[in-house]
Design an enzyme around this catalytic site. Structure first.
Site, PDB file in Angstrom:
ATOM      1  N   GLU A 493       0.793  -1.439   0.102  1.00 49.66           N
ATOM      2  CA  GLU A 493      -0.127  -0.050   0.241  1.00 49.66           C
ATOM      3  C   GLU A 493       0.707   1.215   0.260  1.00 49.66           C
ATOM      4  OE1 GLU A 493      -3.255   0.088   2.915  1.00 49.66           O
ATOM      5  OE2 GLU A 493      -3.544  -2.211   2.313  1.00 49.66           O
ATOM      6  N   HIS A 703       0.358  -1.169  17.494  1.00 49.47           N
ATOM      7  CA  HIS A 703       0.333   0.278  17.837  1.00 49.47           C
ATOM      8  C   HIS A 703       1.629   0.837  18.391  1.00 49.47           C
ATOM      9  CE1 HIS A 703      -3.766  -0.782  16.679  1.00 49.47           C
ATOM     10  NE2 HIS A 703      -3.798   0.289  16.078  1.00 49.47           N
TER      11      HIS A 703
HETATM   12  N1  GLN Z   1      -5.470  -2.233   4.949  1.00 52.92           N
HETATM   13  C1  GLN Z   1      -5.262  -1.201   5.610  1.00 52.92           C
HETATM   14  C2  GLN Z   1      -3.806  -1.060   6.174  1.00 52.92           C
HETATM   15  O1  GLN Z   1      -3.223  -2.081   6.390  1.00 52.92           O
HETATM   16  C3  GLN Z   1      -6.039  -1.040   6.877  1.00 52.92           C
HETATM   17  C4  GLN Z   1      -6.294  -0.061   7.747  1.00 52.92           C
HETATM   18  C5  GLN Z   1      -7.187  -0.050   9.134  1.00 52.92           C
HETATM   19  O2  GLN Z   1      -7.617  -1.068   9.384  1.00 52.92           O
HETATM   20  N2  GLN Z   1      -7.495   1.050   9.434  1.00 52.92           N
HETATM   21  O3  GLN Z   1      -3.326  -0.022   6.426  1.00 52.92           O
END
Ligand code: GLN
Ligand code: ZN
Length: 763
Positions: A493, A703
Site C-alpha cells: 500500500e 500500535h
Molecule cells: N489495509 C489497511 C492497512 O493495512 C487497513 C487499515 C485499517 O484497518 N484502518 O493500512
C-alpha cells in the site's frame, strides 16, 4: 425578535494557526507567552468574525488548546494522581492530553475516546470514588472577560454536569459499585460557583451542553438531571440557562429536564427533524426553543427556504421572542471557510458551506423572520440558485449509475455457494497450509515513500520516476515476505496516503478540498474527502499494482480495497439522497474493482471495513436498519466472484460483541480483527455465536514499536485456540503496519511466521 446563535466555532483557524501554535510550543520553539497571546488572537478573530456577521449569541469557552472535556477536568481539579507531581498549568494539562516524558518523569496520557458518533476525540475524565473537586482554573471566566473587553457579549459554553460525569470513568482501583454519576451532588457546588462568577462578570445566557440526553438513558437518571437543573437555575436571577442537545433526537428524555426552570433548550433538527412538532406541543411557556437548522456535521449550503419554513412553524407556535436560530451542533465539526478553497471551481464552491458561511446562513434566516423575506431577497435568490444547480447538475447525476442502481437484484447480495463449499474449493485452488499467515495490508510508510508521493503531486517527479520507485518498494516488500515464508502476501500500500483518500481520488463523484480540515484530536486534523455526486469508477484503481506484485512471486498476492461503509463513514457525504444509496453506489464501484482483480488472476481479495461499527446509530432502536444496509453494501461489493476466490475483510477498534450477527452475515471467507489489546474477550463473542467462517485474530499489537517474542506469540496463539477451531484460524498482526518502522516489522513478522510454522509442524 428571533435571535441568531452559534453553539461553538471551529478552533483551528483559517490556516490551522492553532495547530502550528500548539505544536511549536510542544517542540519548544515558542514560549508560553507566545502561545497564550497567539491563542488570544485566535479567539478574538473568531468572536469578531461572528459578531461582524450579525450573530446575536456568540459562544465563548468553545476554544481549547486540546479538547473541551479535558479543559473541564482541569478546571474542576479532576486530575489523576499520576500527574500530581508535575508543574501546575500547561505542563499538567498537556501531560493529561499526551503524556510527558522528560528527565526523571514518564507519565502516560489519559484515555481518548470518540465524541459520540463524530470523528472528534475527547479525553476521558477519571474519577475517584472520593473525588475532591476544586475550581482550579478561571478559563471560562477569563475568556468571557476577554471577549467583553473587545465589546463582545458572549454566551459561555459549559459541558453539563450530568453528561460530564457520564462521559467519564472510575479511576483504576475504584470500588466495584462506584459510578461517577454518584459524585453529582459534590460537583454541583462548583458549577454553582462558576455560574455565580459568570453572572457577576455580566454574562446573560449560559449554554450548558447535555449531549447525553440524546442517548438511551435509564429512567434513574431523571433524578440527576432534575437535581442538577433545579440547582443551577437558582444560582442567579440574572442568568438564563440554555440546555443544548445534539447529534440525535432527545425523545422522551425531554421529561428529564422539562420540569426544571431552564430558560431554553436546543434541539438538533438536521439529524432529527421529526422532533420539532412534538416538542412544540410540550414546551412550557417559559422555555425558548433553539432550532438546530444548519448542519454542523456536514459541508453543504443549506436550503434556506426549507429551513425558514421550519423556523416559521416554531415562530407561529411560540412567538418570535422564544425562537433561536442555530446550527444543529457546534461548528467544531466543520472546516473553517470555503474562502480558503482556491482550486475549486465556482459551481462546486457555491454548493459548499463551511463554518464561516454557515454563520451567514443563520443570520439570513433570522433576518428573514425578523424583517421579512424581502430584507434578504438577494441572499435568498443566490441560495435558491445554488440549491437548484445542485439538484440538476450533470456532474452530480450520472444516468449510468442510476441505471445500475435500478437493476440491483437479490442475487447480487449473496455468494452463489455456502461457506463450507467455498472453503473446500478455496483449499484446492489456493493450497494454503494450516495456520496460514498474512498481514492486514500496509507496510511501513517511510519518509522516502511519503516524500515521493508528495513530489508526484507537486510535479517534482514524473509518473515514470514515481512508478520506478514504487515498483522497487513493492519488490522489496514481496521479497521480504517470501523470505520469511509468509503465505498470503501484500504489496504494501505504498501508493496510498490514506485508505479512503486514495480511492476517493480515483472515483468519480468525489472532490477534495485544499483546506477542509476538521479537528480529530488535539492538534490533529483530518481532511475528509467530499462525496458530492453519483459515485462511479472511471477505470481500474489497483489492478495494475496488484498484478505487478503478483508477477514478482509464485506465492499468492492479496488484492487490497477499502469497503463501501468505511468510504462513506470517513467522508463528507452528500445529503440529497439516503446514505444507503450512496453506500450502494460505492459498493458497485468496488465490485467492479473486485471483478477486475479476479479477472486479472488475483484469487485473494481483502475489502477493509474498519469503520462499520462506528457507523452504528446512537440509539439502539436504529441499529437494525443501519446494519441491514451496511452489511448489504459489503455483500454487494464482495459477492460477485467465483466461489474459489477468497474474500477477506478487516475490522479494528471494535467491540464486536453486539454486532457479531452482522459480521457473520458479511459472509467474508476470512476476517482479520484487531483484538490484541482486549484480552481475548472479544473472541468470546465469536465462540459464543459459533461464528462459522475463517478468522485471524490479531496476534500482536501493531500500535507500539515493541517486537513480540516467539514465546509471547506462541502462548497467545495457544490461548486463541481455545476459542477458534484450528481449521478456521489465520495468523496475522492486528492492523496495518504503515505507522511502524522496517526493523521492528521485520523482526515481529519473522517471529510470527516462525510460530505458525512451529504449530503446523506439531500437527
Ligand atoms: N489495509 C489497511 C492497512 O493495512 C487497513 C487499515 C485499517 O484497518 N484502518 O493500512
Ligand atoms: Zn485495522
Amino acid at each position: 425578535m428571533v435571535v441568531a446563535t452559534n453553539l461553538g466555532f471551529p478552533r483551528m483557524g483559517a490556516h490551522r494557526e492553532l495547530k502550528r501554535l500548539v505544536e511549536n510550543f510542544w517542540a519548544g520553539k515558542i514560549d508560553e507567552n507566545a502561545l497564550l497571546s497567539g491563542a488570544k488572537k485566535n479567539r478574538e478573530e473568531h468572536w469578531s468574525l461572528q459578531k461582524d456577521a450579525g450573530l446575536d449569541h456568540i459562544p465563548s469557552n468553545d476554544f481549547s488548546f486540546y479538547d473541551q472535556v479535558v479543559d473541564h477536568s482541569y478546571a474542576f481539579g479532576v486530575i489523576p494522581a499520576r500527574y500530581k507531581n508535575l508543574k501546575q498549568g500547561l505542563e499538567t494539562y498537556f501531560a493529561m492530553c499526551r503524556g510527558l516524558q522528560k528527565s526523571g518523569i514518564d507519565v502516560a496520557a489519559c484515555e481518548m475516546k470518540k465524541w459520540f458518533d463524530t470523528n472528534y476525540h475527547y479525553i476521558v475524565p477519571e474519577f475517584e470514588s472520593d473525588q475532591q473537586f476544586t475550581l482550579n482554573s478561571t478559563k471560562i471566566i477569563n475568556e468571557y472577560n476577554e471577549a467583553k473587553a473587545i465589546g463582545i457579549q458572549t454566551r459561555p459554553v459549559i459541558l453539563g454536569p450530568v453528561s460530564y460525569l457520564l462521559l467519564g470513568k472510575p479511576a483504576r482501583g475504584s470500588p466495584q459499585d462506584f459510578e461517577p454519576i454518584q459524585l453529582l451532588n459534590k460537583l454541583l457546588p462548583l458549577y454553582e460557583e462558576l455560574l455565580c462568577k459568570l453572572a457577576d462578570a455580566g454574562a446573560i445566557w449560559i449554554q450548558i451542553d447535555e449531549p447525553c440526553l440524546i442517548l438511551d438513558q435509564p429512567s434513574t437518571l431523571k433524578d440527576k438531571y432534575a437535581t442538577a437543573y433545579n440547582a443551577l437555575t437558582k444560582v442567579s436571577p440574572k442568568l438564563k440557562i440554555l440546555i443544548a442537545t445534539y447529534f440525535e433526537r432527545i425523545g422522551t428524555n425531554i421529561d428529564f429536564i422539562i420540569d426544571t426552570p431552564i430558560n431554553a433548550i436546543h434541539i438538533d433538527l438536521v439529524r432529527a427533524p421529526g422532533q420539532l412538532e412534538p416538542i412544540l406541543k410540550c414546551l412550557p411557556a417559559t422555555v425558548s426553543l433553539s432550532l438546530g437548522l444548519i448542519n454542523g456535521r456536514n459541508i453543504w449550503t443549506a436550503n434556506l427556504d426549507a429551513a425558514l419554513a421550519e423556523a416559521q412553524k416554531a415562530v407561529t407556535a411560540l412567538g418570535s421572542e422564544r425562537v433561536f436560530i442555530a446550527p444543529s451542533c457546534s461548528l467544531l465539526h466543520t472546516p473553517h471557510s470555503v474562502q480558503n478553497e482556491k482550486k475549486m471551481d465556482a459551481e462546486m464552491l457555491c454548493w459548499l458551506s463551511f463554518a464561516v458561511e454557515k454563520i451567514k446562513e443563520l443570520v439570513i434566516i433570522s433576518k428573514a423572520l425578523n424583517n421579512g423575506v424581502e430584507s434578504v431577497q438577494t441572499e435568498l435568490d443566490v441560495n435558491r440558485k445554488s440549491i437548484q444547480s445542485r439538484k440538476t447538475s450533470t456532474r452530480i447525476h450520472n444516468p449510468n449509475v442510476q441505471k445500475k442502481m435500478k437493476s440491483l437484484t437479490p442475487d447480487m447480495f449473496k455468494r452463489k455457494t455456502p461457506f463450507r463449499e467455498r472453503q473446500q474449493k478455496q483449499k484446492q485452488k489456493l493450497g494454503l497450509p494450516l495456520f496460514p499467515t498474512t498481514t492486514v495490508g500496509s507496510f511501513p510508510q517511510t519518509k522516502e515513500v511519503r516524500s515521493i508521493r508528495a513530489k508526484l503531486k507537486r510535479g517534482d517527479v514524473n509518473v515514470a520516476q514515481y512508478d520506478e520507485f514504487m515498483n522497487k518498494e513493492i519488490e522489496k516488500c514481496i521479497r521480504f515476505q517470501e523470505g520469511i515464508d509468509m503465505d498470503v502476501l501484500v504489496h504494501g500500500e505504498f501508493e496510498r496516503n490514506d485508505m479512503v483518500e486514495f480511492f476517493g481520488e480515483n472515483l468519480q463523484g468525489y472532490v477534495h478540498s485544499e483546506n477542509g480540515w476538521v479537528q480529530s484530536y488535539g492538534s490533529r486534523c483530518t481532511k475528509p474527502p467530499i462525496i458530492f455526486g453519483d459515485v462511479s469508477r472511471p477505470k481500474p484503481m489497483t489492478v495494475e499494482v496488484i498484478k505487478y506484485a503478483q508477477t514478482l512471486t509464485k506465492k499468492l498476492v492479496k488484492g487490497m480495497l477499502t469497503g463501501p461503509v468505511t468510504m462513506l463513514q470517513w467522508s463528507f457525504v452528500r445529503d440529497d439522497q439516503p446514505r444507503k444509496d450512496t453506500t450502494f453506489q460505492l459498493a458497485l464501484a468496488i465490485l467492479e474493482e473486485v471483478q477486475d482483480l479476479e479477472a486479472g488472476g488475483i484469487s485473494v481479495i481483502q475489502i477493509d471495513e474498519p469503520a462499520i461499527r462506528e457507523g452504528l446509530p446512537l440509539r439502539k432502536e436504529d441499529w437494525n436498519e443501519y446494519l441491514k444496509w451496511a452489511v448489504d453494501a459489503f455483500l454487494l461489493s464482495s459477492t460477485g466472484v467465483d466461489c474459489s476466490t477468497q474474500i477477506h475483510t478487516h475490522m479494528c477498534y471494535s467491540d464486536f460483541n453486539d454486532i457479531i450477527e452482522a459480521i457473520q452475515r458479511l459472509d467474508a471467507d476470512v476476517i482479520t480483527i484487531e483484538n490484541s489489546r482486549s484480552d481475548l474477550k472479544l473472541l468470546n463473542a465469536f465462540e459464543k455465536h459459533e461464528y462459522t467462517n475463517e478468522i485471524g485474530p490479531g496476534l500482536y499489537d501493531i500500535h507500539s514499536p515493541r517486537v513480540p517474542s516467539t514465546e509471547e506469540l506462541k502462548s497467545r496463539l495457544q490461548a486463541i485456540l481455545k476459542y477458534i477451531p484450528k481449521n478456521l484460524l489465520w495468523v496475522n498482526p492486528d492492523c496495518g503496519l504503515k505507522t511502524r518502522g522496517w526493523p521492528e516489522v521485520e523482526a515481529a513478522l519473522k517471529n510470527l511466521t516462525d510460530v505458525a510454522k512451529e504449530f503446523r509442524a506439531a500437527e
